[in-house]
Enzyme design. Structure first.
Site, PDB file in Angstrom:
ATOM      1  N   ALA A  61       0.760  -1.137   0.104  1.00 17.27           N
ATOM      2  CA  ALA A  61      -0.148   0.246   0.065  1.00 17.27           C
ATOM      3  C   ALA A  61       0.867   1.210  -0.072  1.00 17.27           C
ATOM      4  CB  ALA A  61      -0.940  -0.068   1.409  1.00 17.27           C
ATOM      5  N   TYR A  62       2.209   1.032   0.213  1.00 18.27           N
ATOM      6  CA  TYR A  62       3.008   2.372   0.346  1.00 18.27           C
ATOM      7  C   TYR A  62       3.160   2.952  -1.251  1.00 18.27           C
ATOM      8  CZ  TYR A  62       4.575   1.230   5.149  1.00 18.27           C
ATOM      9  OH  TYR A  62       4.726   0.954   6.317  1.00 18.27           O
ATOM     10  N   SER A  63       2.683   4.049  -1.468  1.00 17.71           N
ATOM     11  CA  SER A  63       2.779   4.807  -2.625  1.00 17.71           C
ATOM     12  C   SER A  63       2.321   4.010  -3.931  1.00 17.71           C
ATOM     13  CB  SER A  63       4.308   5.276  -3.016  1.00 17.71           C
ATOM     14  OG  SER A  63       4.603   6.289  -2.141  1.00 17.71           O
TER      15      SER A  63
END
Length: 352
Positions: A61-63
């Protein structure tokens, strides 16, 4: 750099790991964290490897997956020198199944993470949050299958309540599934809630803490001061709504104690805050972050030495909070003071 076992497993991890949420810079939250590209990421990873901090943590889900992609590019050609940790379970698309811990989502998410990371296995896979809608038997049997298939080596949870983590461990034991050996959780001098239930649970069950946001969302860097505006580069300007809460009066009391200990030791404020965590029970590794080389170099300097007991006691006192029910009778000594004295055991009789 010193290493420790990851919970009750045979995997040794460095006491400091590198959280790469700053890689990518997509979206309002991660854009404020940082926008490290592949070339910059490679340099930061070079520094970590030189220091012995070879554990790298990210999430799908990071970036929007860019963090994993950049990390994969930055470690290309040296996969055998690093430990890769990623997390799955938060929403990553509009499809109804693009979230959670169902068999469908877990299998798809792990395959996608492997592609982005450019590897054939993940050293530590963690569920990013508890999924109350999916039966734990489905989740844990799927994770066990991923371990048996060799796609994942070790399992962990993140941001779980005590009952959620304990229920998962009990089900895993009942069915012979691979167990969680790590819990990635928020813990800092400004956020000590981890100690009430999750710390004793981890010690009892062999689940090591992988600490995120050890500097309390940038509040313990030494740049946030009483009576002063937020520094221009502080991420709190844009991300305060996402940050774990902390009372200002308590924060400034902690910062005052950090200042005093820093003056005594010659160490920086963030190094003091990080080193305090390294001495806490059950902590396997502390994830540091950095947007540039200077920040990373300073954070890596938190390892290789220890605060003395007097400094630890000063920080403990400045950051102390009343434990919530039902923990407070044990933590503040009232239970011990009110308990009756033990009845002495009679000596055994002897024959004449």
């Amino acid at each position: 750099m010193d290493t420790r076992f990851l919970g009750r497993s045979g995997l040794r991890v460095p006491v400091l790991g590198f959280g790469v949420g700053t890689f990518g810079g997509r979206g309002p939250l991660f854009g404020a964290w940082g926008d490290t590209d592949a070339a910059q990421a490679r340099r930061l990873i070079d520094m970590c490897l030189d220091a012995g901090a070879h554990f790298f943590d990210t999430a799908d889900a990071y970036s929007d997956g860019a963090s994993e992609t950049i990390l994969g590019a930055a470690i290309r050609g040296r996969r055998d020198r690093v430990l890769l940790s990623t997390k799955v379970g938060l929403r990553v698309g509009e499809d109804a199944n693009a979230v959670g811990a169902s068999r469908t989502h877990l299998l798809d998410a792990v395959d996608a993470a492997l592609r982005r990371l450019g590897t054939d296995h993940i050293d530590l896979l963690q569920l990013h949050a508890f999924d109350a809608m999916t039966p734990l038997e489905e989740t844990l049997s799927t994770l066990d299958g991923l371990v048996r298939a060799g796609k994942v080596r070790y399992l962990g949870a993140s941001n779980h309540a005590g009952w959620q983590l304990m229920k998962a461990l009990a089900i895993a034991d009942r069915h012979g599934f691979a167990r969680y050996v790590a819990h990635q959780a928020y813990y800092s001098l400004a956020g000590r809630d981890y100690e009430w239930e999750l710390m004793p649970l981890g010690l009892d069950q062999g689940v090591g803490a992988v600490v995120w946001s050890p500097l309390a969302w940038g509040r313990l860097t030494g740049r946030i001061r009483r009576g002063q505006p937020l520094p221009a580069g502080s991420r709190l300007h844009a991300t305060a709504a996402f940050a774990p809460p902390v009372d200002d009066a308590r924060l400034y009391r902690i910062v005052d104690a950090l200042d005093a200990v820093a003056a005594d030791t010659g160490r920086s404020v963030p190094q003091i805050a990080l080193n305090w965590l390294l001495q806490r029970p059950g902590v396997s590794t502390v994830l540091v972050g950095a947007r540039d080389e200077t920040q990373l170099r300073e954070n890596l300097g938190a390892a290789g030495w220890s605060l003395d007991p007097a400094h630890v006691a000063r920080l403990d006192a400045a950051s102390a909070v009343q434990a919530p029910y039902p923990y407070y009778p044990y933590w503040n000594g009232q239970f011990a003071e009110r308990s009756p004295a033990p009845v002495p055991t009679p000596a055994p009789e002897t024959s004449a």
